[in-house]
Scaffold this active site. Structure first.
Site, short mmCIF file in Angstrom:
data_model
loop_
_atom_site.label_atom_id
_atom_site.label_comp_id
_atom_site.label_asym_id
_atom_site.label_seq_id
_atom_site.Cartn_x
_atom_site.Cartn_y
_atom_site.Cartn_z
N LYS A 1 0.83 -1.22 0.00
CA LYS A 1 0.00 0.00 0.00
C LYS A 1 0.86 1.26 0.00
O LYS A 1 0.70 2.16 -0.81
CB LYS A 1 -0.91 0.05 1.26
CG LYS A 1 -1.77 -1.16 1.48
CD LYS A 1 -2.59 -1.04 2.77
CE LYS A 1 -1.79 -1.02 4.05
NZ LYS A 1 -1.05 -2.25 4.37
N ARG B 1 0.63 -9.39 13.59
CA ARG B 1 0.07 -8.34 12.72
C ARG B 1 -0.96 -8.92 11.76
O ARG B 1 -1.99 -8.32 11.50
CB ARG B 1 1.19 -7.65 11.93
CG ARG B 1 2.01 -6.73 12.80
CD ARG B 1 3.26 -6.26 12.09
NE ARG B 1 3.02 -5.35 11.00
CZ ARG B 1 3.90 -5.10 10.04
NH1 ARG B 1 5.08 -5.71 10.03
NH2 ARG B 1 3.61 -4.25 9.08
N ARG C 1 12.39 -2.62 10.35
CA ARG C 1 11.43 -2.24 11.39
C ARG C 1 11.29 -3.38 12.38
O ARG C 1 11.27 -4.55 11.99
CB ARG C 1 10.07 -1.95 10.74
CG ARG C 1 9.88 -0.54 10.30
CD ARG C 1 8.66 -0.33 9.42
NE ARG C 1 7.43 -0.93 9.86
CZ ARG C 1 6.27 -0.85 9.18
NH1 ARG C 1 6.21 -0.18 8.04
NH2 ARG C 1 5.19 -1.42 9.64
N ARG D 1 11.85 -6.16 3.62
CA ARG D 1 11.74 -4.70 3.60
C ARG D 1 12.82 -4.06 4.48
O ARG D 1 13.13 -4.51 5.57
CB ARG D 1 10.37 -4.25 4.13
CG ARG D 1 10.27 -2.74 4.27
CD ARG D 1 8.87 -2.23 4.46
NE ARG D 1 8.14 -2.90 5.51
CZ ARG D 1 6.84 -2.76 5.71
NH1 ARG D 1 6.13 -1.99 4.90
NH2 ARG D 1 6.25 -3.40 6.68
N ARG E 1 -8.71 1.32 10.15
CA ARG E 1 -8.35 -0.10 10.34
C ARG E 1 -9.35 -0.81 11.22
O ARG E 1 -9.19 -2.01 11.47
CB ARG E 1 -7.00 -0.16 11.03
CG ARG E 1 -5.82 -0.47 10.14
CD ARG E 1 -4.61 -0.27 11.00
NE ARG E 1 -3.48 -1.05 10.64
CZ ARG E 1 -2.45 -0.58 9.95
NH1 ARG E 1 -2.47 0.64 9.48
NH2 ARG E 1 -1.42 -1.33 9.72
#
Ligand code: AP5
Length: 217
Positions: free
Chosen positions: A13, A170, A159, A127, A88
């Site tokens: 996203k 998550r 992260r 990532r 969310r």
């Protein structure tokens, strides 16, 4: 233009929203980036939300809604915005509907990104993020020009919530708290399903054909 980008963590996203925001000169409002920036600056919001982000849980609705509401009332958001990672929960979606109603605006479209779980994991685990400018890279799909270094010069990090231990939390939170929004927006005839597989350019074209192009002209 007022768009929402919805979908599981790591689906891509933010990558698309950053590009669209530059292309169409519309601010992106990315709640995850806003929280990470508050944590980096050590603000009271940052201190309050850090443990939620580190463990992959959602920040309480009250805190998130207050932050987004303040942001959407800023001058640069009057002409439009692209929401990345908000809403969310149903409660957040209802709060957004109220903000939009009060300002006599409307949400134009909700892009729902979908991707098989194995590829989501590959995207998240590979990532690397820039703590200074929030740019993201991928070790294989989108490596930085210099290994470990962002184009802005800062050292890239992984992260904490992108590490394997937090990933499952998550994904479960997403299933439980966020997937009800798919029906919520489908019932309002706002949902545009986007196949998030393929290259970043492939996905970008799908989003443009899915309505951005027509609505931005
Ligand atoms: P947030 O930062 O919003 O995380 P997220 O929704 O989990 O989304 P991600 O940033 O993980 O992924 P993305 O879909 O943007 O993927 P990206 O484009 O980077 O939220 C973090 C935390 O903040 C939450 O857990 C929560 O604690 C809190 N929070 C945030 N919003 C909240 C809210 N509304 N309410 C409560 N709490 C909230 O891409 C991923 C990787 O894939 C990158 O490496 C990228 O380079 C690569 N990639 C992207 N597209 C492609 C492609 N097409 N092909 C190959 N690689 C690709």
């Amino acid at each position: 233009m007022r768009f929402i980008f919805l979908g599981p963590p790591g689906v891509g996203k933010g990558t698309q929203v950053k590009r669209l925001s530059r292309q169409y000169a519309v601010p992106s409002v990315a709640t995850g980036d806003m929280f990470r920036s508050a944590i980096a600056k050590g603000t009271s919001t940052g201190l309050e939300v850090k443990s939620y982000l580190d463990s992959g849980l959602l920040v309480p609705d009250e805190v998130t809604i207050k932050m987004v509401k303040e942001r959407l009332y800023e001058d640069d958001a009057k002409r439009g915005y692209i929401l990345d990672g908000f809403p969310r929960t149903i409660k957040q979606a209802e709060a957004l509907a109220e903000i939009v109603r009060q300002t006599h605006q409307r949400i134009d479209r909700v892009f729902y990104f979908n991707l098989e779980e194995g590829e989501i994991e590959r995207r998240i685990l590979g990532r690397r993020s820039c703590p200074a400018c929030q740019q993201t890279y991928h070790l294989i799909y989108y490596p930085p020009k210099r290994e470990g270094v962002c184009d802005c010069g800062a050292t890239l990090i992984q992260r904490k919530d992108d590490q394997p231990e937090t990933l499952n939390a998550r994904l479960s939170v997403y299933q439980e708290e966020t997937t009800p929004l798919i029906d919520y927006y489908e019932r309002q005839n706002l949902l545009e399903r986007i196949d998030a597989s393929g290259t970043m350019d492939d996905v970008y074209e799908r989003v443009r054909c899915g309505g951005i192009q027509a609505l931005s002209s």
